[in-house]
Scaffold this motif. Structure first.
Motif, PDB file in Angstrom:
ATOM      1  N   LYS A   1       1.771   1.970 -12.818  1.00 45.78           N
ATOM      2  CA  LYS A   1       0.369   2.006 -13.236  1.00 45.78           C
ATOM      3  C   LYS A   1      -0.542   1.197 -12.305  1.00 45.78           C
ATOM      4  CE  LYS A   1      -1.754   0.719 -17.151  1.00 45.78           C
ATOM      5  NZ  LYS A   1      -1.679  -0.017 -18.415  1.00 45.78           N
ATOM      6  N   GLU A   2      -0.026   0.054 -11.866  1.00 45.14           N
ATOM      7  CA  GLU A   2      -0.815  -0.822 -10.981  1.00 45.14           C
ATOM      8  C   GLU A   2      -1.135  -0.117  -9.653  1.00 45.14           C
ATOM      9  OE1 GLU A   2      -2.113  -3.957 -11.377  1.00 45.14           O
ATOM     10  OE2 GLU A   2      -1.665  -3.541 -13.464  1.00 45.14           O
ATOM     11  N   VAL A   3      -0.147   0.631  -9.144  1.00 50.40           N
ATOM     12  CA  VAL A   3      -0.344   1.341  -7.873  1.00 50.40           C
ATOM     13  C   VAL A   3      -1.331   2.492  -8.078  1.00 50.40           C
ATOM     14  CG1 VAL A   3       0.794   2.659  -6.031  1.00 50.40           C
ATOM     15  CG2 VAL A   3       1.961   0.708  -7.062  1.00 50.40           C
ATOM     16  N   LEU A   4      -1.136   3.224  -9.158  1.00 52.02           N
ATOM     17  CA  LEU A   4      -2.000   4.364  -9.452  1.00 52.02           C
ATOM     18  C   LEU A   4      -3.472   3.947  -9.593  1.00 52.02           C
ATOM     19  CD1 LEU A   4      -1.544   7.337  -9.787  1.00 52.02           C
ATOM     20  CD2 LEU A   4      -1.357   6.999 -12.253  1.00 52.02           C
ATOM     21  N   LEU A   5      -3.673   2.829 -10.259  1.00 51.12           N
ATOM     22  CA  LEU A   5      -5.019   2.284 -10.452  1.00 51.12           C
ATOM     23  C   LEU A   5      -5.705   2.015  -9.098  1.00 51.12           C
ATOM     24  CD1 LEU A   5      -6.036   1.545 -13.284  1.00 51.12           C
ATOM     25  CD2 LEU A   5      -5.510  -0.852 -12.780  1.00 51.12           C
ATOM     26  N   ARG A   6      -4.940   1.394  -8.228  1.00 49.78           N
ATOM     27  CA  ARG A   6      -5.485   1.058  -6.900  1.00 49.78           C
ATOM     28  C   ARG A   6      -5.689   2.324  -6.061  1.00 49.78           C
ATOM     29  NH1 ARG A   6      -3.040  -3.211  -8.939  1.00 49.78           N
ATOM     30  NH2 ARG A   6      -3.753  -5.290  -8.323  1.00 49.78           N
ATOM     31  N   PHE A   7      -4.765   3.251  -6.182  1.00 49.79           N
ATOM     32  CA  PHE A   7      -4.840   4.507  -5.421  1.00 49.79           C
ATOM     33  C   PHE A   7      -6.113   5.282  -5.805  1.00 49.79           C
ATOM     34  CE2 PHE A   7      -3.254   9.050  -5.185  1.00 49.79           C
ATOM     35  CZ  PHE A   7      -3.232   9.130  -3.806  1.00 49.79           C
ATOM     36  N   GLU A   8      -6.358   5.412  -7.091  1.00 52.85           N
ATOM     37  CA  GLU A   8      -7.555   6.139  -7.551  1.00 52.85           C
ATOM     38  C   GLU A   8      -8.821   5.426  -7.082  1.00 52.85           C
ATOM     39  OE1 GLU A   8      -7.621   9.097  -8.676  1.00 52.85           O
ATOM     40  OE2 GLU A   8      -5.452   9.254  -8.895  1.00 52.85           O
ATOM     41  N   PHE A   9      -8.800   4.095  -7.152  1.00 52.61           N
ATOM     42  CA  PHE A   9      -9.944   3.303  -6.707  1.00 52.61           C
ATOM     43  C   PHE A   9     -10.167   3.505  -5.200  1.00 52.61           C
ATOM     44  CE2 PHE A   9     -12.108  -0.604  -5.408  1.00 52.61           C
ATOM     45  CZ  PHE A   9     -13.086  -0.717  -6.383  1.00 52.61           C
TER      46      PHE A   9
ATOM     47  N   THR B   1      -0.509  -1.932   0.495  1.00 52.74           N
ATOM     48  CA  THR B   1       0.854  -2.325   0.840  1.00 52.74           C
ATOM     49  C   THR B   1       1.337  -3.402  -0.127  1.00 52.74           C
ATOM     50  OG1 THR B   1       0.229  -4.124   2.355  1.00 52.74           O
ATOM     51  CG2 THR B   1       0.326  -1.913   3.287  1.00 52.74           C
ATOM     52  N   TYR B   2       2.664  -3.478  -0.252  1.00 55.15           N
ATOM     53  CA  TYR B   2       3.269  -4.557  -1.026  1.00 55.15           C
ATOM     54  C   TYR B   2       4.413  -5.107  -0.190  1.00 55.15           C
ATOM     55  CZ  TYR B   2       5.032  -7.327  -4.828  1.00 55.15           C
ATOM     56  OH  TYR B   2       5.433  -8.389  -5.602  1.00 55.15           O
ATOM     57  N   LYS B   3       4.402  -6.399   0.015  1.00 57.87           N
ATOM     58  CA  LYS B   3       5.356  -7.055   0.929  1.00 57.87           C
ATOM     59  C   LYS B   3       5.358  -6.330   2.276  1.00 57.87           C
ATOM     60  CE  LYS B   3       8.296  -9.036  -2.700  1.00 57.87           C
ATOM     61  NZ  LYS B   3       7.710 -10.351  -2.827  1.00 57.87           N
ATOM     62  N   THR B   4       4.174  -6.032   2.756  1.00 56.15           N
ATOM     63  CA  THR B   4       3.855  -5.348   4.035  1.00 56.15           C
ATOM     64  C   THR B   4       4.344  -3.888   4.130  1.00 56.15           C
ATOM     65  OG1 THR B   4       5.731  -5.990   5.445  1.00 56.15           O
ATOM     66  CG2 THR B   4       3.932  -7.595   5.255  1.00 56.15           C
ATOM     67  N   LYS B   5       4.868  -3.351   3.045  1.00 59.10           N
ATOM     68  CA  LYS B   5       5.281  -1.926   3.084  1.00 59.10           C
ATOM     69  C   LYS B   5       4.221  -1.056   2.419  1.00 59.10           C
ATOM     70  CE  LYS B   5      10.219  -2.182   3.561  1.00 59.10           C
ATOM     71  NZ  LYS B   5      10.242  -3.528   4.065  1.00 59.10           N
ATOM     72  N   PRO B   6       3.754   0.008   3.110  1.00 59.70           N
ATOM     73  CA  PRO B   6       2.757   0.897   2.497  1.00 59.70           C
ATOM     74  C   PRO B   6       3.307   1.600   1.250  1.00 59.70           C
ATOM     75  CG  PRO B   6       2.930   1.298   4.859  1.00 59.70           C
ATOM     76  CD  PRO B   6       4.071   0.399   4.490  1.00 59.70           C
ATOM     77  N   ILE B   7       2.550   1.515   0.155  1.00 57.70           N
ATOM     78  CA  ILE B   7       2.974   2.219  -1.060  1.00 57.70           C
ATOM     79  C   ILE B   7       1.974   3.314  -1.436  1.00 57.70           C
ATOM     80  CG2 ILE B   7       4.479   0.495  -2.115  1.00 57.70           C
ATOM     81  CD1 ILE B   7       2.116  -0.659  -3.513  1.00 57.70           C
ATOM     82  N   ALA B   8       0.799   3.258  -0.845  1.00 51.82           N
ATOM     83  CA  ALA B   8      -0.187   4.324  -1.049  1.00 51.82           C
ATOM     84  C   ALA B   8      -1.118   4.351   0.167  1.00 51.82           C
ATOM     85  CB  ALA B   8      -0.991   4.077  -2.321  1.00 51.82           C
ATOM     86  N   GLY B   9      -1.578   5.541   0.505  1.00 51.46           N
ATOM     87  CA  GLY B   9      -2.472   5.663   1.662  1.00 51.46           C
ATOM     88  C   GLY B   9      -3.527   6.722   1.415  1.00 51.46           C
ATOM     89  N   VAL B  10      -4.749   6.393   1.851  1.00 51.58           N
ATOM     90  CA  VAL B  10      -5.874   7.309   1.683  1.00 51.58           C
ATOM     91  C   VAL B  10      -6.666   7.311   2.995  1.00 51.58           C
ATOM     92  CG1 VAL B  10      -8.051   7.656   0.475  1.00 51.58           C
ATOM     93  CG2 VAL B  10      -6.066   6.849  -0.806  1.00 51.58           C
ATOM     94  N   VAL B  11      -6.902   8.498   3.523  1.00 49.98           N
ATOM     95  CA  VAL B  11      -7.674   8.636   4.765  1.00 49.98           C
ATOM     96  C   VAL B  11      -8.739   9.692   4.517  1.00 49.98           C
ATOM     97  CG1 VAL B  11      -7.564   9.443   7.164  1.00 49.98           C
ATOM     98  CG2 VAL B  11      -5.720   8.004   6.255  1.00 49.98           C
TER      99      VAL B  11
ATOM    100  N   GLU C   1     -12.388  15.973   4.574  1.00 54.12           N
ATOM    101  CA  GLU C   1     -10.946  16.086   4.329  1.00 54.12           C
ATOM    102  C   GLU C   1     -10.373  14.744   3.879  1.00 54.12           C
ATOM    103  OE1 GLU C   1      -9.404  19.841   6.933  1.00 54.12           O
ATOM    104  OE2 GLU C   1      -9.253  17.883   7.900  1.00 54.12           O
ATOM    105  N   LEU C   2      -9.736  14.763   2.727  1.00 55.01           N
ATOM    106  CA  LEU C   2      -9.085  13.561   2.213  1.00 55.01           C
ATOM    107  C   LEU C   2      -7.562  13.751   2.253  1.00 55.01           C
ATOM    108  CD1 LEU C   2      -9.992  10.824   0.476  1.00 55.01           C
ATOM    109  CD2 LEU C   2      -8.634  12.019  -1.225  1.00 55.01           C
ATOM    110  N   PHE C   3      -6.906  12.933   3.071  1.00 59.48           N
ATOM    111  CA  PHE C   3      -5.444  12.924   3.142  1.00 59.48           C
ATOM    112  C   PHE C   3      -4.958  11.783   2.253  1.00 59.48           C
ATOM    113  CE2 PHE C   3      -7.083  14.577   7.123  1.00 59.48           C
ATOM    114  CZ  PHE C   3      -6.253  15.652   7.421  1.00 59.48           C
ATOM    115  N   GLU C   4      -3.913  12.015   1.472  1.00 61.04           N
ATOM    116  CA  GLU C   4      -3.470  10.973   0.550  1.00 61.04           C
ATOM    117  C   GLU C   4      -1.973  11.051   0.299  1.00 61.04           C
ATOM    118  OE1 GLU C   4      -5.886  12.783  -2.782  1.00 61.04           O
ATOM    119  OE2 GLU C   4      -3.954  12.612  -3.776  1.00 61.04           O
ATOM    120  N   ALA C   5      -1.399   9.911  -0.007  1.00 58.33           N
ATOM    121  CA  ALA C   5       0.026   9.876  -0.376  1.00 58.33           C
ATOM    122  C   ALA C   5       0.313   8.615  -1.180  1.00 58.33           C
ATOM    123  CB  ALA C   5       0.911   9.888   0.872  1.00 58.33           C
TER     124      ALA C   5
END
Ligand code: IPD
Ligand code: CA
Ligand code: CA
Length: 264
Positions: A3-11, A110-120, A127-131
């Motif tokens: 949920k925490e990741v999803l919240l940040r991703f949508e934001f 990122t969490y502990k320097t590893k990408p967990i979500a990306g938005v460009v 064009e919105l690229f996301e993962a």
């Protein structure tokens, strides 16, 4: 999904649209352009303003998160336990400053320097690229995947060079030359983030560059991996957002691209 990741991703997605539109609106009315480390490395008032807004918004919404941006560096409160937003306010600033419509805003969580979500977001193409890690990669809501090109001779590959990494000049030129006559075409588009997203979307077949920074790679690398592509460090064993080199391509073309780069 966390949920925490999803919240940040949508934001981050809302923010990317908002900031991308500021980039687009200002392309014809730049107030200033300044040089940074050399005459070739520039920043504009829009880069600074976009990063300022992003920091302000993230710190209000997620006060314990840390922002690591190209123009202002890393927040002092950074610890390994904070979510860290790795941000390039404009990737493709030189294109932008010349009114070439090929640049984007890039946000990685990122969490502990590893990408967990990306938005460009590329405002010029809308064009919105996301993962999100483990959930696939998408372009404007539609799933994307790397190209199915089988042979290097049918491939279009991209590269770039870090403007201030003058010591890499010979290597950059040798690599570029090595691909001549071996691929259908070579390109330098001027936005490493979009190069990675274009690999993810199968528009180009491979991309490599040296001396990129975390904000050039964090979001795009995750988007490539989530589209079925391979991201690797050409100079060391494991790719991280702090790597000094990157190669992104499809599993099919990986060995063919590596062969050319190793022979260069
Ligand atoms: C640059 C772009 C360019 C790449 C450079 C980067 P900037 O970022 O991504 O394509 O070749 O190495 O520095 O300065 O436009 O954010
Ligand atoms: Ca950049
Ligand atoms: Ca930038």
């Amino acid at each position: 999904m966390d949920k925490e990741v999803l919240l940040r991703f949508e934001f981050a997605k809302g923010l990317a649209y908002e900031l991308g539109n500021i980039i687009k609106e200002n392309v014809k009315s730049l107030k200033w352009t300044k040089t940074k480390s050399g005459f070739y490395d520039i920043v504009t008032n829009v880069d600074v303003e976009v990063e300022r807004r992003l920091k302000e918004r993230v710190s209000l919404a997620f006060p314990n998160d840390v922002v690591f941006g190209e123009e202002t560096g890393i927040d002092e409160k950074a610890t390994p336990d904070n979510y860290m937003w790795v941000v390039d306010p404009i990737d493709g600033t030189t294109n932008f400053s010349k009114k070439v419509p090929h640049s984007c805003v890039s946000i990685a969580i990122t969490y502990k320097t590893k990408p967990i979500a990306g938005v460009v977001y590329d405002p010029f193409m809308d064009e919105l690229f996301e993962a999100i890690k483990g959930e696939g990669a998408f372009l404007n809501g539609k799933r994307i995947s790397v190209s199915d090109t089988k042979n290097l001779e049918d491939a279009v590959v991209n590269t770039g060079y870090q403007y201030s990494a003058v010591h890499m000049r010979d290597k950059v030129l040798k690599d570029y030359e090595a691909f001549f006559g071996k691929v259908r075409a070579l390109r330098i588009f001027g936005s490493a983030v979009l190069d990675l997203c274009y690999v993810a979307a199968g528009r180009i077949d491979g991309f490599w560059e040296y001396e990129l920074k975390p904000w050039d790679m964090a979001a795009g690398a995750l988007i490539v991996e989530e589209s079925g592509g391979i991201v690797m460090d050409l100079l060391s064993e494991n790719f991280t957002i702090y790597s000094k080199s990157i190669l992104a391509t499809s599993p099919t073309l990986l060995s063919q691209m590596l062969k050319v780069l190793k022979e260069a």
